[in-house]
Design an enzyme around this catalytic site. Sequence first.
Site, mmCIF file in Angstrom:
data_model
loop_
_atom_site.group_PDB
_atom_site.id
_atom_site.type_symbol
_atom_site.label_atom_id
_atom_site.label_comp_id
_atom_site.label_asym_id
_atom_site.label_seq_id
_atom_site.Cartn_x
_atom_site.Cartn_y
_atom_site.Cartn_z
ATOM 1 C CE1 TYR A 5 36.157 32.673 17.958
ATOM 2 C CE2 TYR A 5 34.873 32.493 15.817
ATOM 3 C CZ TYR A 5 35.790 33.157 16.685
ATOM 4 O OH TYR A 5 35.999 34.313 16.298
ATOM 5 N NE ARG A 33 34.926 41.483 23.651
ATOM 6 C CZ ARG A 33 35.419 40.515 22.972
ATOM 7 N NH1 ARG A 33 34.821 39.539 22.892
ATOM 8 N NH2 ARG A 33 36.600 40.491 22.336
ATOM 9 N N GLY A 34 27.936 43.610 23.345
ATOM 10 C CA GLY A 34 26.652 43.737 23.847
ATOM 11 C C GLY A 34 26.383 45.275 24.537
ATOM 12 C CG PHE A 35 28.661 48.954 26.161
ATOM 13 C CD1 PHE A 35 28.511 49.319 27.750
ATOM 14 C CD2 PHE A 35 29.137 49.824 25.540
ATOM 15 C CE1 PHE A 35 28.197 50.772 28.077
ATOM 16 C CE2 PHE A 35 29.198 51.418 25.771
ATOM 17 C CZ PHE A 35 28.652 51.740 27.426
ATOM 18 C CB SER A 63 33.412 42.892 19.453
ATOM 19 O OG SER A 63 33.668 41.423 19.894
ATOM 20 N N PRO A 64 31.486 44.545 16.798
ATOM 21 C CG PRO A 64 30.138 44.441 15.125
ATOM 22 C CD PRO A 64 30.968 43.681 15.814
#
Length: 330
Positions: A56, A205-207, A201-202
């Site tokens: 990262y 990823r923003g969806f 990514s629970p």
Amino acid sequence: MPTARHLAGHAVSAIGLGCMNLSHAYGTPPPFEEAERLLLRALDLGVTHFDTAALYGFGANEELVGKVLSPHRQQIFLASKCGMQGVNGTRVIDGRAATIKATCEDSLRRLRTDHIDLYTLHRWDKSLPIEESVGALADLVRDGKIGAIGLSEVSAATLRRAHAVHPIAALQSEYSLWTRNPELGALQACRELGVAFVAFSPMGRGFLAGKLRDPSTLNAKDIRATMPRFAPERYTRNLALLDQVQAFTQASGYSLAQLALAWLLTRGDNVLPIPGTTQIAHLEENISAQHIKPDAALLLQIEGVLAPLSIQGGRYNTASQAEVDTEEFA
């Protein structure tokens, strides 16, 4: 709902913090002062599980986490990853023993600590047997430099092979209402072996927050721009499903983000979501999900609309998909 779960022999917050967003992958990262405020607010909210990686920001995220959280080292469970890092400005997967051990030394220095509680193989280097990389991580456990070993984005079969070499404390993979691949075998293997499952990514990823309506507005450096399910035509179809969900969840009094995380917490006591964000308001919303009690029938209804075969597009593009070893829906 209990607000603590177990990870590598430690009691940790049921919802942790994925620190990637603060340095990597989703466009321009926030300035240091904003990232520092978010990390310290997470501590105030009772978060104890912080997840970072050598990859990262090509070390920048570990530097950030080390600078801000090292004064609070005794309060936190510190997780990082190796086996995928930046080399001369390029992302490289390298699971050789010498590389893993050298990366660990760099991580310890950047994190300002003498040990990492959970050290995860970020990607299996498929040019090597998984046993070789796990053997190197086992050496680090024996040397006291790491407390426990994790694996990321591997199948149940690979997890079992690795576990035969040295106990694996955690499997980390993408898991959410729109990514259900772990249900094809990984979750069952974790239950059988006594392995924690760390869900990255629970929020899809923003969806699943329902705020990203037009993926064409994504920054050119945002990794979602290369992901098939964020391609405009597919994303429009996926949004239609999410709009259906939003229509029947409004009366619940909970946000989509809260419901998505609450759903994950019902998937097993060994499931630990690590949502990431750059916004303190979103952080507070995410952490509050461990305190809500949505109706089980409502969660089942959401799960049905966002069924795996209804979601359009894969998680990764062809090149990135070749790097993972997870079970996939046809």
